[in-house]
Design an enzyme around this catalytic site. Sequence first.
Site, mmCIF file in Angstrom:
data_model
loop_
_atom_site.group_PDB
_atom_site.id
_atom_site.type_symbol
_atom_site.label_atom_id
_atom_site.label_comp_id
_atom_site.label_asym_id
_atom_site.label_seq_id
_atom_site.Cartn_x
_atom_site.Cartn_y
_atom_site.Cartn_z
ATOM 1 N N GLU A 107 106.068 14.009 46.541
ATOM 2 C CA GLU A 107 105.403 14.811 45.510
ATOM 3 C C GLU A 107 104.107 14.139 45.064
ATOM 4 O O GLU A 107 103.108 14.803 44.792
ATOM 5 C CB GLU A 107 106.312 14.995 44.303
ATOM 6 C CG GLU A 107 107.533 15.841 44.578
ATOM 7 C CD GLU A 107 108.402 15.973 43.352
ATOM 8 O OE1 GLU A 107 108.407 17.073 42.768
ATOM 9 O OE2 GLU A 107 109.061 14.978 42.975
ATOM 10 N N TYR B 5 88.586 27.843 23.991
ATOM 11 C CA TYR B 5 89.655 27.825 24.988
ATOM 12 C C TYR B 5 89.148 27.487 26.390
ATOM 13 O O TYR B 5 89.913 27.005 27.213
ATOM 14 C CB TYR B 5 90.476 29.110 24.981
ATOM 15 C CG TYR B 5 89.701 30.393 24.926
ATOM 16 C CD1 TYR B 5 89.112 30.930 26.057
ATOM 17 C CD2 TYR B 5 89.566 31.074 23.725
ATOM 18 C CE1 TYR B 5 88.401 32.115 26.001
ATOM 19 C CE2 TYR B 5 88.871 32.272 23.661
ATOM 20 C CZ TYR B 5 88.292 32.788 24.802
ATOM 21 O OH TYR B 5 87.590 33.963 24.740
ATOM 22 N N GLU C 71 108.390 16.641 31.747
ATOM 23 C CA GLU C 71 108.528 16.490 30.299
ATOM 24 C C GLU C 71 107.414 15.589 29.754
ATOM 25 O O GLU C 71 106.846 15.861 28.700
ATOM 26 C CB GLU C 71 109.891 15.891 29.946
ATOM 27 C CG GLU C 71 111.061 16.812 30.211
ATOM 28 C CD GLU C 71 111.612 16.765 31.627
ATOM 29 O OE1 GLU C 71 112.714 17.282 31.832
ATOM 30 O OE2 GLU C 71 110.950 16.222 32.543
ATOM 31 N N LYS D 1 106.761 24.311 37.438
ATOM 32 C CA LYS D 1 106.710 23.599 38.706
ATOM 33 C C LYS D 1 107.377 24.482 39.762
ATOM 34 O O LYS D 1 108.524 24.269 40.157
ATOM 35 C CB LYS D 1 107.426 22.252 38.555
ATOM 36 C CG LYS D 1 107.224 21.303 39.710
ATOM 37 C CD LYS D 1 107.865 19.951 39.403
ATOM 38 C CE LYS D 1 107.658 18.987 40.535
ATOM 39 N NZ LYS D 1 108.267 17.672 40.241
#
Length: 121
Positions: A23, A55, A75, A100
């Site tokens: 990954e 934004y 997290e 994900k």
Amino acid sequence: MSADRITLKGLRVRGRHGVLAAERDLGQEFVVDATLYLDTAPAAAGDDLTKTVHYGELAQDLAAVVEGEPVALIETLAQRLADVCLAREPVRKVEVSVHKPAAPIPLPFDDVIVTIERSRA
């Protein structure tokens, strides 16, 4: 607290986050949703961008976090993204979701999502 919200949804950014070495080596796409809770009345009253959140700039800053230093857990990534949002005045609370969709799960699935909510102390 005001119930006003600004939501940036579906920000797609390539990052190298995950527990597995592959990954981090190959990277993958992450999708970020961020809802900012703030009072937009002062900005609206004076049509003043400086009294709200730009934004476009927020999107760039969130993308830089996802593209930046890899972490093992989404997290942790979500917390870093929340910190970026809360660093902006006049944001009082934020909800951040990190998707994900290409997580290394050997079964059919649609998405993995971690959602956190954080407020100013």
